[in-house]
Scaffold this motif. Sequence first.
Motif, PDB file in Angstrom:
ATOM      1  N   LYS A 136     -40.896 -32.778   8.601  1.00  0.00           N
ATOM      2  CA  LYS A 136     -39.488 -33.143   8.682  1.00  0.00           C
ATOM      3  C   LYS A 136     -38.837 -32.830   7.347  1.00  0.00           C
ATOM      4  O   LYS A 136     -39.275 -33.321   6.307  1.00  0.00           O
ATOM      5  N   LEU A 137     -37.810 -32.035   7.367  1.00  0.00           N
ATOM      6  CA  LEU A 137     -37.181 -31.572   6.138  1.00  0.00           C
ATOM      7  C   LEU A 137     -36.386 -32.693   5.472  1.00  0.00           C
ATOM      8  O   LEU A 137     -35.427 -33.214   6.048  1.00  0.00           O
ATOM      9  N   GLU A 138     -36.810 -33.060   4.272  1.00  0.00           N
ATOM     10  CA  GLU A 138     -36.077 -34.002   3.431  1.00  0.00           C
ATOM     11  C   GLU A 138     -35.379 -33.172   2.362  1.00  0.00           C
ATOM     12  O   GLU A 138     -36.032 -32.615   1.468  1.00  0.00           O
ATOM     13  N   ILE A 139     -34.060 -33.091   2.455  1.00  0.00           N
ATOM     14  CA  ILE A 139     -33.321 -32.134   1.641  1.00  0.00           C
ATOM     15  C   ILE A 139     -33.535 -32.374   0.148  1.00  0.00           C
ATOM     16  O   ILE A 139     -33.777 -31.431  -0.616  1.00  0.00           O
ATOM     17  N   GLU A 140     -33.479 -33.624  -0.302  1.00  0.00           N
ATOM     18  CA  GLU A 140     -33.599 -33.900  -1.731  1.00  0.00           C
ATOM     19  C   GLU A 140     -34.968 -33.494  -2.270  1.00  0.00           C
ATOM     20  O   GLU A 140     -35.082 -32.864  -3.322  1.00  0.00           O
ATOM     21  N   GLY A 177     -31.632 -27.453   7.321  1.00  0.00           N
ATOM     22  CA  GLY A 177     -32.074 -26.208   6.694  1.00  0.00           C
ATOM     23  C   GLY A 177     -30.929 -25.449   6.054  1.00  0.00           C
ATOM     24  O   GLY A 177     -31.049 -24.942   4.933  1.00  0.00           O
ATOM     25  N   ASN A 178     -29.807 -25.382   6.748  1.00  0.00           N
ATOM     26  CA  ASN A 178     -28.631 -24.711   6.192  1.00  0.00           C
ATOM     27  C   ASN A 178     -28.119 -25.435   4.952  1.00  0.00           C
ATOM     28  O   ASN A 178     -27.708 -24.808   3.967  1.00  0.00           O
ATOM     29  N   ALA A 179     -28.136 -26.777   5.016  1.00  0.00           N
ATOM     30  CA  ALA A 179     -27.687 -27.559   3.864  1.00  0.00           C
ATOM     31  C   ALA A 179     -28.586 -27.321   2.657  1.00  0.00           C
ATOM     32  O   ALA A 179     -28.113 -27.259   1.513  1.00  0.00           O
ATOM     33  N   LEU A 180     -29.895 -27.177   2.900  1.00  0.00           N
ATOM     34  CA  LEU A 180     -30.824 -26.912   1.792  1.00  0.00           C
ATOM     35  C   LEU A 180     -30.524 -25.563   1.149  1.00  0.00           C
ATOM     36  O   LEU A 180     -30.515 -25.439  -0.083  1.00  0.00           O
ATOM     37  N   VAL A 181     -30.257 -24.551   1.964  1.00  0.00           N
ATOM     38  CA  VAL A 181     -29.944 -23.225   1.421  1.00  0.00           C
ATOM     39  C   VAL A 181     -28.723 -23.309   0.498  1.00  0.00           C
ATOM     40  O   VAL A 181     -28.716 -22.733  -0.602  1.00  0.00           O
ATOM     41  N   GLU A 182     -27.691 -24.012   0.938  1.00  0.00           N
ATOM     42  CA  GLU A 182     -26.493 -24.155   0.103  1.00  0.00           C
ATOM     43  C   GLU A 182     -26.817 -24.901  -1.186  1.00  0.00           C
ATOM     44  O   GLU A 182     -26.304 -24.564  -2.256  1.00  0.00           O
ATOM     45  N   ARG A 183     -27.674 -25.909  -1.088  1.00  0.00           N
ATOM     46  CA  ARG A 183     -28.024 -26.712  -2.259  1.00  0.00           C
ATOM     47  C   ARG A 183     -28.746 -25.883  -3.312  1.00  0.00           C
ATOM     48  O   ARG A 183     -28.532 -26.065  -4.525  1.00  0.00           O
TER      49      ARG A 183
END
Length: 348
Positions: A115-119, A20-26
């Motif tokens: 399940k969060l898939e970032i891409e 989730g944190n990585a998605l926010v940065e993305r």
Amino acid sequence: MAIARNGLSYADAGVDIDAGNALVERIKPAAAATKRAGVMDGLGGFGAMFDLKAAGYDDPILVAATDGVGTKLRIAIDTGVMETVGIDLVAMCVNDLVCQGAEPLFFLDYFATGKLEIEAAATVIEGIAAGCKQAGCALVGGETAEMPGMYHGGDFDLAGFSVGAMERGTHLPEGVAQGDVLLGLASNGVHSNGYSLVRKIVEHSGLGWDADCPFAAGTLGQALLAPTRIYVQSTLEAFRAGGLHALAHITGGGLTENLPRALPDGLGVTIDLGAWPLPPVFDWLAKEGGLDQAEMLKTFNCGLGMIAIVDQNQADGLTTILQQAGEIVHRIGVVTEGAGVTYQGRLA
């Protein structure tokens, strides 16, 4: 076997906070690209602040709208084509706001998945940012909810929330009168309503989403994922020019049920169904599904995503303004005494 006390983690339950944190940065660059006058901070806080005076308002009235994309998401999930459903989400909210005479100011989204898939999530949210840029509003925040056990197999859901403003006393509809002219603004296909029926018709046809589209180039899935057109900038320009009395966003309920929402008591409309061409996607849906004209008109936009009701003496000038702003405009009917929608002719 007994589980040691304090031996479990949130990740063991299926929720990945780091993802989730990585998605926010993305998505921060995409959100930052939508910044407009009035935005006071970026993503990451507990809430988003907006300065109405900095946005140019003296005595504002706030207008809020929320919506989703509906079962059109099923096609996006099944095909893996995620780039445009975010635009749909924004369009469904901001097109409603502008019907009140409001300028959309900011937007928030809710993205829920098992399940969060970032891409995949980033692609959807970048589409939301693209829609916000089209509408001139800022993407100021949202919520990404990872809920294992609630969604399965890559499924997700979307909801959107938008807030707009107008100066006090400038709301729509206002001044609708007998003799006013109806200007239909062309849609970009099915938009985001009626997809439970669309999917039923596709199932009946025996075609898969990857089949060659029978009514357009590319695959059937790609054609049916054409994003909802955003009418904000063009209709606000027409509104500011004067003579625009009402707008009707043609969503669920089609022309039959949405146009009366823009009319005062005692007035109806008469529409010439031959005044615009029926786009090929609707002709295919009608024939493949065996749908009669009444069903088409109360389910789909039938090629017109927004209707402007304008002063008859300013119809030509407003048509030019809308065309110069990129709209395809059809003069489709008039306001009359009575109630509801009266159709003349046939869709063709």
